[in-house]
Write an enzyme that holds these catalytic residues in place. Structure first.
Site, short mmCIF file in Angstrom:
data_model
loop_
_atom_site.label_atom_id
_atom_site.label_comp_id
_atom_site.label_asym_id
_atom_site.label_seq_id
_atom_site.Cartn_x
_atom_site.Cartn_y
_atom_site.Cartn_z
N HIS A 210 125.96 -78.84 -74.87
CA HIS A 210 126.51 -79.11 -76.01
C HIS A 210 128.16 -78.72 -75.67
CE1 HIS A 210 122.80 -78.36 -77.97
NE2 HIS A 210 123.16 -79.31 -79.01
N ARG A 317 126.77 -80.94 -87.63
CA ARG A 317 126.11 -79.48 -86.85
C ARG A 317 126.65 -78.21 -87.53
NH1 ARG A 317 126.70 -83.39 -82.05
NH2 ARG A 317 124.70 -83.63 -80.93
N ARG A 353 123.24 -80.86 -91.30
CA ARG A 353 121.99 -80.41 -90.58
C ARG A 353 122.02 -79.01 -90.78
NH1 ARG A 353 120.89 -81.50 -84.46
NH2 ARG A 353 122.36 -79.92 -84.27
N GLU A 455 113.26 -85.07 -82.45
CA GLU A 455 113.92 -84.60 -81.14
C GLU A 455 112.77 -83.95 -80.10
OE1 GLU A 455 117.23 -82.32 -81.60
OE2 GLU A 455 116.38 -81.32 -83.46
N ASN A 478 119.25 -86.51 -77.20
CA ASN A 478 119.58 -85.32 -76.19
C ASN A 478 118.49 -84.63 -76.25
OD1 ASN A 478 121.96 -86.61 -76.90
ND2 ASN A 478 122.69 -84.91 -78.33
N ASP A 479 117.88 -84.13 -77.29
CA ASP A 479 116.84 -82.80 -76.89
C ASP A 479 115.37 -83.82 -76.73
OD1 ASP A 479 117.70 -80.27 -77.06
OD2 ASP A 479 118.09 -80.53 -79.27
N ARG A 489 119.24 -80.15 -70.30
CA ARG A 489 120.35 -80.92 -70.64
C ARG A 489 121.70 -80.41 -70.24
NH1 ARG A 489 120.13 -81.30 -77.33
NH2 ARG A 489 122.48 -81.56 -76.96
N CYS A 526 121.21 -90.05 -83.54
CA CYS A 526 122.36 -89.50 -83.54
C CYS A 526 122.65 -88.51 -82.34
CB CYS A 526 122.43 -88.43 -84.80
SG CYS A 526 121.24 -87.25 -84.87
C1 PEP Z 1 119.95 -84.27 -80.19
O1 PEP Z 1 119.14 -83.57 -79.77
O2 PEP Z 1 120.08 -85.46 -79.82
C2 PEP Z 1 120.83 -84.03 -81.21
C3 PEP Z 1 121.85 -84.79 -81.92
O3 PEP Z 1 121.01 -82.67 -81.46
P1 PEP Z 1 121.82 -81.56 -80.63
O4 PEP Z 1 122.65 -82.42 -79.55
O5 PEP Z 1 122.93 -80.86 -81.73
O6 PEP Z 1 120.79 -80.47 -80.03
MG MG Z 2 119.13 -81.50 -80.64
#
Ligand code: PEP
Ligand code: MG
Length: 597
Positions: A210, A317, A353, A455, A478-479, A489, A526
């Site tokens: 993040h 977020r 979210r 995710e 991402n997750d 990550r 996203c």
């Molecule tokens: C993701 O996991 O792709 C996502 C958009 O959520 P975050 O990056 O906030 O975990």
């Molecule tokens: Mg996520």
């Protein structure tokens, strides 16, 4: 550690320019004076601990020491990649730090001061360091005198961990400066104002964590996981952060600096050129419209989203509203912030979210809700926390329902893994709606759509079962990548294994998309994949028609999709989905992209 220079260096008239390699996570080039974080000593607060709180205080200290040992071990692994002599020298130093953190005089001394003097852990650390430094100084030995610096460094690390590395005061930094740090949390990064900070670089951290996402959102050039970053750099040194090449150059020679300046000017010109796309529709060459939304972390990013002509906010977020403060935002405060965003979007959808705190996203005010997890990414995070502490969720839902009365708001739930979780949220939401109506408060009508993040691989695999309970899906790649491939990550050591093109990831995206299409519910992406034009053709080819990304990425994605033929992209996606080898998938995709105009 002033002379432990590392990386590739060469002598110049201006001194030594050092080129250090890391992972470029946010594009652009920043040039400015260095500000080394943690260069100044932290001041420890001092207060008395009551008799019945002593064990808990000792435990708090033990947790901080555990964390410090983990940090030192991580730094040692990282530094082993340095050239031989530097690796050896830093390795010896870090071994000494590790030893000081394990059953040493320092550790015993701190524990004793907490128990006997009833001191808080920070004050006990400070007192013990002062005492050790004094006894070394009394010995008048040059070798021991040098060790004092190490004791202080270890002490500062313990203090930082105890004090939760409290909010960095970036607002006092000189304009355009480059922040250099061992590590920066997403919350630290959220405090950087791009009008004041030029860019940043850290020793730790990976491209999909993040902190990296925040850098991209703020449009700050950034390089993470930079080997040898803090050795031999002083506050005020000229530093270049090249977020494209993933390089940091310290004290560049005049000709090297000129090269960076030219490249920076070119990039800025290209960005200005992309702005002209703002008014053009997001439509493929063969006429299919695609929704391009913005991801937001902080309300102040809203202007950027409007600037690039986003169709809405695909992911807000909200956890960032909880960071860098001691108290929790109450219902009115959350309502006010959300209402401002919803109203500014003027009828365009805003997908808010619920809290996704946990993992690497830490909020001091929520500290009491967690015990130190062994594996934060798999622990109490996101919807799991919200359902364990329903008051948090109720407050958020109430604020969202109220803000929804002023525009178009959708509610999104993070880290959903089962139908039971969605059902539980719907029950809680029904209670909150009843409560607000009893209070006579104006809420969204009709009620906001309720969607879920896909995710977790388990959620993707049961997407067809989840779909009937949801109004929409948002795929969080991402997750999804992190959990499917078992790759942290935010860890630069395994960053090269984090591959969006792994067939397992693509199959989960495909399965989820098809489940949503069959259930006739909207589905978007996203995660960061959505904002990388390299993947646009593939994602559209898989059936995705809605992408949400950092506002800065929106113009390049729009340019890519306006140049592509969807029929061709679908055909290429089909070929790609027949492959099992990531290399082959990458080659097929890159060929397709290269052939584009
Ligand atoms: C993701 O996991 O792709 C996502 C958009 O959520 P975050 O990056 O906030 O975990
Ligand atoms: Mg996520």
């Amino acid at each position: 550690m002033a002379d432990r220079a590392s990386g590739r260096g060469r002598a110049t008239k201006a001194g030594v320019d050092r080129l250090l390699r890391g992972v470029g996570v946010s594009s652009g080039i920043a040039i400015g004076p260095a500000h080394v974080v943690d260069a100044g000593a932290l001041l420890a607060p001092e207060y008395a601990i009551p008799e019945d709180g002593l064990e808990a205080e000792v435990q708090r200290f033990a947790t901080a020491a555990d964390k410090a040992r983990r940090q030192v071990r991580k730094l040692k692994t990282k530094s082993s990649a340095l050239p031989d002599s530097a690796a050896e020298e830093i390795g010896i130093l870090l071994d000494a730090h590790f030893a000081m953190l394990s059953g040493s005089r320092l550790m015993r001394g701190v524990e004793k001061r907490i128990r006997q003097d009833k001191l808080n852990a920070e004050a006990a650390v400070q007192a013990e360091i002062t005492s050790i430094a004094q006894s070394f100084a009394d010995m008048e030995d040059a070798y021991l005198a040098a060790r004092v610096a190490d004791v202080r460094e270890v002490g500062q690390r313990l203090l930082r961990n105890l004090m939760q590395h409290k909010y960095q005061a970036f607002s006092f930094l000189p304009e355009g400066c480059i922040v250099l740090a061992e590590d920066l949390s997403p919350a630290d990064t959220a405090l950087m104002d791009p009008r004041r900070i030029g860019g940043f670089a850290t020793m730790l951290g990976g491209p999909e964590g993040h902190t990296a996402i925040m850098a991209r959102s703020l449009g700050l050039p950034a390089v993470l996981g930079t080997l040898g970053l803090l050795q031999g750099v002083q506050n005020g040194d000229t530093v270049v952060v090249d977020g494209i090449a993933g390089q940091v150059c310290v004290n560049p020679s005049p000709d090297v600096l000129d090269g960076y300046r030219r490249r920076r000017a070119e990039l800025l010109a290209e960005r200005a050129q992309l702005k002209t796309l703002r008014k053009l529709p997001a439509i493929t060459r063969d006429g299919t419209a695609v929704t391009l939304n913005a991801n937001l972390e902080l309300p102040r990013e809203l202007d950027g989203a409007l600037d690039v002509g986003a169709s809405g906010v695909g992911l807000l977020r909200t956890e960032f509203l909880f960071m860098n403060r001691e108290d929790l935002p109450d219902e009115d405060e959350q309502t006010e912030i959300l209402t401002r965003i919803v109203a500014s979007m003027d009828g365009k959808p805003v997908t808010a979210r619920t809290l996704d705190i946990g993992g690497e996203k830490i909020a001091t005010a929520l500290r009491g809700y967690f015990s130190e997890p062994t594996n934060p990414a798999l622990g109490l995070r996101a919807i799991r926390l919200s359902l364990k502490e329903p008051k948090l969720l109720e407050t958020q839902l109430a604020a969202m329902l109220r803000a929804g009365a002023h525009g178009n708001l959708r509610i999104l739930l993070p880290m959903i893994s089962s139908v039971a979780e969605v059902r539980r949220v719907r029950e809680i939401m029904a209670t909150v709606v009843r409560r607000l109506r009893r209070r006579g408060v104006k809420i969204a009508h009709p009620l906001p759509k309720l969607g879920i993040m896909i995710e977790i691989p388990g959620a993707a695999l049961s997407a067809d079962g989840l779909a009937p309970f949801c109004d929409f899906f948002a795929i969080g790649t991402n997750d999804l990548i992190q959990y499917t491939l078992a790759i942290d990550r935010g860890d630069e050591q395994v960053a090269d294994l984090y591959d969006p093109l792994h067939p397992a990831v693509l199959r989960l995206v495909q399965f989820t998309t098809e489940a949503a299409l069959r259930a006739r519910i909207p589905v978007s992406i996203c995660g960061e994949m959505a904002g990388d034009p390299r993947y646009t053709a593939l994602l559209l080819g898989l059936g995705i028609r809605e992408l949400s990304m950092a506002p800065n990425n929106l113009p390049v994605v729009k340019r890519r999709l306006r140049g592509l033929d969807l029929v061709e992209a679908t055909r290429r996606a089909r070929t790609i989905m027949d492959q099992t080898d990531q290399g082959r998938i990458a080659a097929l995709l890159d060929d397709f992209n290269d052939a584009a105009v």
